[in-house]
Design an enzyme around this catalytic site. Sequence first.
Site, PDB file in Angstrom:
ATOM      1  N   ARG A 276       0.806  -1.222   0.000  1.00 46.10           N
ATOM      2  CA  ARG A 276       0.000   0.000   0.000  1.00 46.10           C
ATOM      3  C   ARG A 276       0.837   1.269   0.000  1.00 46.10           C
ATOM      4  O   ARG A 276       0.323   2.351  -0.254  1.00 46.10           O
ATOM      5  CB  ARG A 276      -1.005  -0.036   1.134  1.00 46.10           C
ATOM      6  CG  ARG A 276      -2.051  -1.127   0.872  1.00 46.10           C
ATOM      7  CD  ARG A 276      -3.220  -1.058   1.805  1.00 46.10           C
ATOM      8  NE  ARG A 276      -2.860  -0.923   3.178  1.00 46.10           N
ATOM      9  CZ  ARG A 276      -3.091  -1.816   4.126  1.00 46.10           C
ATOM     10  NH1 ARG A 276      -3.683  -2.937   3.826  1.00 46.10           N
ATOM     11  NH2 ARG A 276      -2.741  -1.591   5.358  1.00 46.10           N
TER      12      ARG A 276
ATOM     13  N   GLU B  48       3.476  -9.963  14.447  1.00 47.60           N
ATOM     14  CA  GLU B  48       2.804 -10.543  15.615  1.00 47.60           C
ATOM     15  C   GLU B  48       2.786 -12.067  15.528  1.00 47.60           C
ATOM     16  O   GLU B  48       2.739 -12.760  16.532  1.00 47.60           O
ATOM     17  CB  GLU B  48       1.355 -10.056  15.717  1.00 47.60           C
ATOM     18  CG  GLU B  48       1.133  -8.567  15.649  1.00 47.60           C
ATOM     19  CD  GLU B  48       1.042  -8.032  14.221  1.00 47.60           C
ATOM     20  OE1 GLU B  48      -0.056  -7.993  13.653  1.00 47.60           O
ATOM     21  OE2 GLU B  48       2.102  -7.653  13.678  1.00 47.60           O
TER      22      GLU B  48
END
Length: 172
Positions: free
Chosen positions: A59, A96
Amino acid sequence: MPDLAAALRTVPDFPQPGVAFKDLTPLLADPALFTALLDRLAAPWAEAGVTHVVGIDSRGFWFGPALAARLGAGFLPARKPGKLPVATTTASYALEYGRDALELQGQDLPDGARTLVHDDVIATGGTAAAACRLVESAGGVLAGLSFAIEIAALGGRRQLPEGVPVSVAIAS
């Protein structure tokens, strides 16, 4: 100036439960909002002598090329592994749920190039920090970091190199 934050769409539980995803699509779809966002992204860097913008996969590609054009700079993509056709420099980072990496065709970044790293969002900061390492390992100089949105509660700025200027168009 339009209220860009009001135009963001928040999508609950995407991409996983508990995450409130900030969707920039409404800003991309509206020419006036898109222009206003590009103006806000470019303004802090207009006099910074930026020669190159490195946009982070994927992005960071939305605004990075237009930001580079507004600054009179070149654009280089920092991509996921295996997406670039010639020799690359690689930097890995923690997620994560594991690890990932970015690659840069470092030979396309001249030594000493004043480089702005851009991504759509800074959240935990690991991806942006990896892009900074890529720029430095290729011989570029970090002029700064640019983000469309910051999720400040996640503390991503702590991962970024100290003393490097950071601009955010929309605080969230």
